[in-house]
Design an enzyme around this catalytic site. Structure first.
Site, short mmCIF file in Angstrom:
data_model
loop_
_atom_site.label_atom_id
_atom_site.label_comp_id
_atom_site.label_asym_id
_atom_site.label_seq_id
_atom_site.Cartn_x
_atom_site.Cartn_y
_atom_site.Cartn_z
N CYS A 1 -0.64 39.45 -0.23
CA CYS A 1 -0.61 40.21 1.02
C CYS A 1 0.41 39.58 1.96
CB CYS A 1 -1.99 40.22 1.65
SG CYS A 1 -2.04 41.12 3.23
N ASP B 1 1.58 36.06 7.95
CA ASP B 1 2.40 35.03 7.32
C ASP B 1 1.59 34.07 6.44
OD1 ASP B 1 1.04 33.97 9.43
OD2 ASP B 1 2.74 32.90 10.30
N CYS C 1 -8.61 39.69 4.59
CA CYS C 1 -9.13 40.00 5.94
C CYS C 1 -9.01 41.49 6.20
CB CYS C 1 -8.37 39.19 6.99
SG CYS C 1 -6.73 39.84 7.35
N ASN D 1 -7.18 28.22 15.97
CA ASN D 1 -8.55 28.66 15.74
C ASN D 1 -8.63 29.60 14.55
OD1 ASN D 1 -11.34 28.79 16.38
ND2 ASN D 1 -11.03 30.74 17.45
N ARG E 1 -10.38 26.44 25.70
CA ARG E 1 -11.55 27.34 25.67
C ARG E 1 -12.53 26.84 24.63
NH1 ARG E 1 -8.96 31.14 21.03
NH2 ARG E 1 -7.92 29.27 20.28
N ASP F 1 -1.56 18.64 25.41
CA ASP F 1 -1.80 18.07 24.07
C ASP F 1 -1.05 16.75 23.88
OD1 ASP F 1 -2.69 20.92 22.33
OD2 ASP F 1 -1.65 21.05 24.24
N ASP G 1 3.82 40.73 26.51
CA ASP G 1 3.72 39.40 27.11
C ASP G 1 5.07 38.71 27.19
OD1 ASP G 1 3.63 39.30 24.28
OD2 ASP G 1 2.92 37.22 24.35
#
Lengths: 760, 78
Positions: A33, A37, A67, A193, A222, A241, A713
């Protein structure tokens, strides 16, 4: 302890671990698939010449690697609005009007116009943007042709997503490693995540590792789903970070938790690094990150003592003003703790010895040094350009056997912002021809207004696409691309790993849709260089690359769905590291020679602007979409009908925001419309905005660009120097000042099925 | 943390064995191949009550009807 996984017995449907019975009239194909990526190995079921189902692989190595985006692919690619014939612009650029032409007509005109541009402005006036999904890998053929023609100006979304990580990792130890999830004892997720429907194999690997007792540390502003399951969650401030990793190193050095033998034998610059780390006592790190110093220390100890541990690649540190230092600190943590090239740590795989990698196809050696030095952006921000990587040529040959190994296609790129500036007439020389393949560049890089200016200033734009994206709407030609169901593929994990997987063609492409291979073969011929792509078709090309295996592509794909090599560990003991010193460079000689600080550092945020009191975090991924794609699929849009920004209850209260209220999120660069969602998991002061929103059903053309001007965005992503990483020149997308303005207009209803019909 | 030669040999043997099993399992033709596949299936099997990969959307996916996809592609259905 990690939280238990919610379980509903009714969810356990098809029994696993048993052979699947053959279905009458169904032919199966082993496919990969490429909807996103991650490239999951799946099975495509074919009936009457059409893929009717995509399901999990029968190979237990890949079971359940699928998925929602994968299973809906057969319908997504059957969309009636898919481009299946070459289209030529009618009227002014961005008019939204097109006429169908043949491939021969299109290529004849493209060849004449591109040659005229090169004759007038030089080969560097031709820029190409692509990524390695959607219309798929271009096999290195784009670079190959550009290198022969003389243009160094190839850009990609990997400039701020994994490709740049690959290039920056080399500054420390000369390769981009891959975490060994199967044997690791500790995983550190930095803002990343992975979920059941997003980066599924990594989600599976993390859960499996936890199930056998591995520790999980999550750094995330979060409370993400992985944070909920973590042993330690560090809710750091967005963009801090790098400071956090300095804090970890402070603990690890002060408490002597590092691998002293490895550091002494295989690193250079330890004392200088230690002095830099000493500038970050935990109270300072706590202030910079907003995290409790005891928890910072506990996480550092867990990482250093639970090993071998892995810090998997994360997009978060790829997109910050401290990106280079952040990625360097990840690699330094891996190295000083002794986790490089060991089982359960971070493996330096190299390329498979039997298969010609795409890097060799690209033929970077034929591009002259003079043209390499014209690569846009290489003077100010050289990290992933030819200039920035030049010092690695000899070490790469010595250790990995290739002069120009191009991991994740990200090691010899032009700088995207510099390229768009040149397109807009504000660079050192003009760029007048722009090609893009499956890439929707207008919305995939920072500073969308400048990208539009640049595209409107072109003499020739050619798109290879599935759908009329906002970027394609500004093209001269839109050529129809095939999908992963409709072509074979030989996947090498984008040059990141030595394992190869063949993907069989499952059905014929619709209409006149063609692969990127055919696209570049046509372009080579149009430039009178047909010799550059001599292979008759894609399978013949793969046969050439596989020759040393003694198998053809068809034989390989019939026999297996994975072609493996036996891993070897601590290869550096024989070859040294692929750095100028042959060692892990904690203090980078290459960065120093380029005029940068050879040690990691931390740039604090510019002073707060009272006009923009909130921090913007762009790049939220919705499960139903990948990047700017899939908004045309009704099953996915039902899940995500509108762009939604996440804020905390505290932020909502402070700014009088209500659930589902439409607002404008804006900063000094631009403004977007978006719905508000109030989430308990969000920290105060942060606004998370999803990436890549446009609406295929909205009117096409320069004025609205199918909603891109309203929702995308990229209009908020700044690329001025305060918000660029110095070494790479990539934008800071994790914590940019912004504000929320309430809209007085009535909120539009959520999209329904009928609204998804594309406006003509 | 130094690594002994014995540990290195063990690591290398383990990696070679795992790769061999994965290779044979992926071929899945001969009896030995199938035994290897069974070994991997057992190794990656998860207790159903803790199977984090179960998802009704995936597990109950019926796929598509080819004629319906044809009609959809022609714009005759949504």
């Amino acid at each position: 302890m990690p939280a238990p996984v919610p379980f509903d017995p009714e969810d356990v449907a098809a029994a696993k671990g048993k052979p699947r019975a053959a279905k009458p009239g169904i032919v199966t194909r082993k496919t990969i698939c490429q909807t996103c990526d991650i490239a999951c190995s799946v099975v495509s079921e074919v009936k009457n010449g059409r893929v009717v189902k995509v399901r999990s692989s029968d190979n237990p190595l890949f079971r359940d690697h699928i998925c929602m985006k994968g299973i809906v692919a057969p319908k997504g690619y059957a969309n009636p609005n898919r481009i299946t014939r070459p289209l030529k612009r009618v009227g002014a650029r961005g008019s939204g009007n097109w006429e169908e032409v043949s491939w021969d007509e299109a290529m004849s005109d493209i060849g004449v116009r591109l040659k005229a541009i090169i004759a007038e402005h030089g080969p560097e006036a031709w820029a190409v943007s692509t990524s390695q999904w959607n219309t798929g890998t271009d096999h290195g053929l784009g670079r190959r042709i550009m290198n022969h023609i003389g243009s160094p100006n190839w850009i990609s979304g990997v400039a701020l997503c994994a490709g740049n990580t690959a290039a920056v990792n080399r500054f420390t130890y000369g390769w981009f490693p891959l975490g060994d999830f199967g044997s690791t004892n500790c995983i550190v997720l930095m803002g990343h995540n992975p979920r059941r429907h997003s980066w599924t194999p990594i989600y599976s690997a993390v859960r499996k590792a936890q199930a056998r007792g591995a520790k999980l540390i999550v750094m995330d502003p979060r409370k993400s789903s992985n944070a909920e399951r973590a042993d330690i969650w560090l809710p750091l401030k967005a963009g801090s970070d790098t400071a956090m990793m300095f804090g970890w190193l402070k603990v690890i050095f002060d408490e002597e938790l590092y691998d002293k033998d490895f550091v002494e034998t295989w690193t250079v610059g330890f004392d200088e690094l230690k002095a830099r780390v000493d500038e970050f006592p935990l109270d300072r790190v706590a202030e910079l990150t907003g995290c409790d110093p005891d928890m910072i220390a506990a996480a550092a100890r867990m990482y250093a003592t639970s090993g071998p541990a892995t810090i998997p690649w994360t997009p978060i540190t790829d997109m910050q003003r401290n990106s280079t230092s952040g990625i360097r600190l990840q690699s330094i943590l891996r190295a000083v703790c002794g986790y490089i090239d060991v089982p359960g740590g971070e493996l330096l795989q190299g390329f498979h010895p039997d298969i010609i990698p795409e890097s060799e196809i690209e033929m970077h050696h034929v591009l002259s040094e003079a043209q390499k030095m014209k690569q846009l952006g290489n003077q100010d921000h050289p990290a992933f350009t030819y200039r920035g990587q030049a010092a690695f040529r000899e070490p790469m040959k010595r250790v990995w056997g290739y002069d120009y190994p191009n991991q994740v296609t990200g090691c010899y790129m032009a700088n995207p912002s510099a390229t768009f500036r040149a397109m807009a007439g504000k660079g050192p020389y003009p760029v007048k021809a722009f090609f893009f393949l499956g890439n929707n560049p207008m919305m995939s890089y920072a500073n969308m207004p400048m990208i539009i200016d640049g595209m409107m200033n072109q003499h020739l734009i050619v798109a290879h696409e599935h759908f009329m994206t906002p970027s394609a709407q500004l093209a001269d030609y839109v050529l129809p691309g095939d999908s992963w169901l409709e072509r074979p593929w030989l996947s090498d994990g984008f040059g990141w790993m030595s394992t190869y997987r063949p993907s069989e063609q499952a059905m014929e492409p619709p209409g006149e849709a063609k692969s990127t291979f055919e696209f570049w073969k046509h372009i080579a011929a149009a430039l009178d260089r047909a010799d550059l792509v001599p292979w008759e078709n894609l399978e013949a090309f793969y046969d050439y690359r596989l020759a040393a295996t003694g198998q053809t592509f068809r034989q390989l794909s019939t026999e297996t769905d994975v072609y493996l090599t036996v891993p070897k560990y601590r290869k550096y003991e024989t070859t040294g590291f692929a750095t100028p010193s042959g060692k892990v460079e904690l203090k980078s000689s290459v960065l120093e020679s380029l005029g940068f600080d050879p040690l990691p550092y931390f740039r604090e945020d510019p002073p707060e602007d009272p006009d923009y009191p909130l921090k913007l975090f762009t790049g939220v991924r919705e499960d139903g979409f990948f990047q700017t794609g899939h908004r045309h699929i009704s099953e996915m849009r039902e899940r995500h009908p509108e762009p939604v920004a996440f804020v905390s209850p505290g932020t909502a209260k402070r700014f009088h925001l209500e659930e589902d209220e439409w607002v404008a999120v804006e900063n000094e660069l631009g403004s977007i419309s978006i719905m508000i969602s109030i989430r308990d998991t969000m920290p105060d002061g942060l606004v998370r905005v999803p990436h890549g929103w446009w609406k295929p059903e909205m009117p096409q053309g320069i004025e609205g660009l199918s909603g891109a001007r309203k929702y995308a965005d990229a209009q908020l992503c700044r690329d001025d120097e305060d918000y660029l990483d110095r070494e790479q020149g990539i934008p800071h997308l994790k914590g940019v000042p912004c504000r929320i303005r309430k809209l007085v207009e009535t909120a539009p209803a959520r999209a329904d099925e009928s609204a998804l019909e594309v406006a003509k | 943390m130094s690594v002994t030669d014995k540990q290195r040999k063990k690591e290398n043997r383990g990696a070679a064995l795992q790769t061999w099993i994965a290779r044979r399992s992926s071929r899945n033709r001969t009896l030995i191949d199938r035994i290897c596949r069974r070994l991997i299936e057992k190794a990656v099997a998860t207790d159903p009550e803790r199977d984090f990969m179960r998802d009704p959307l995936i597990d109950n996916d019926p796929g598509f009807d080819p004629d319906e996809l044809d009609r959809f592609q022609r714009g005759e259905s949504v």
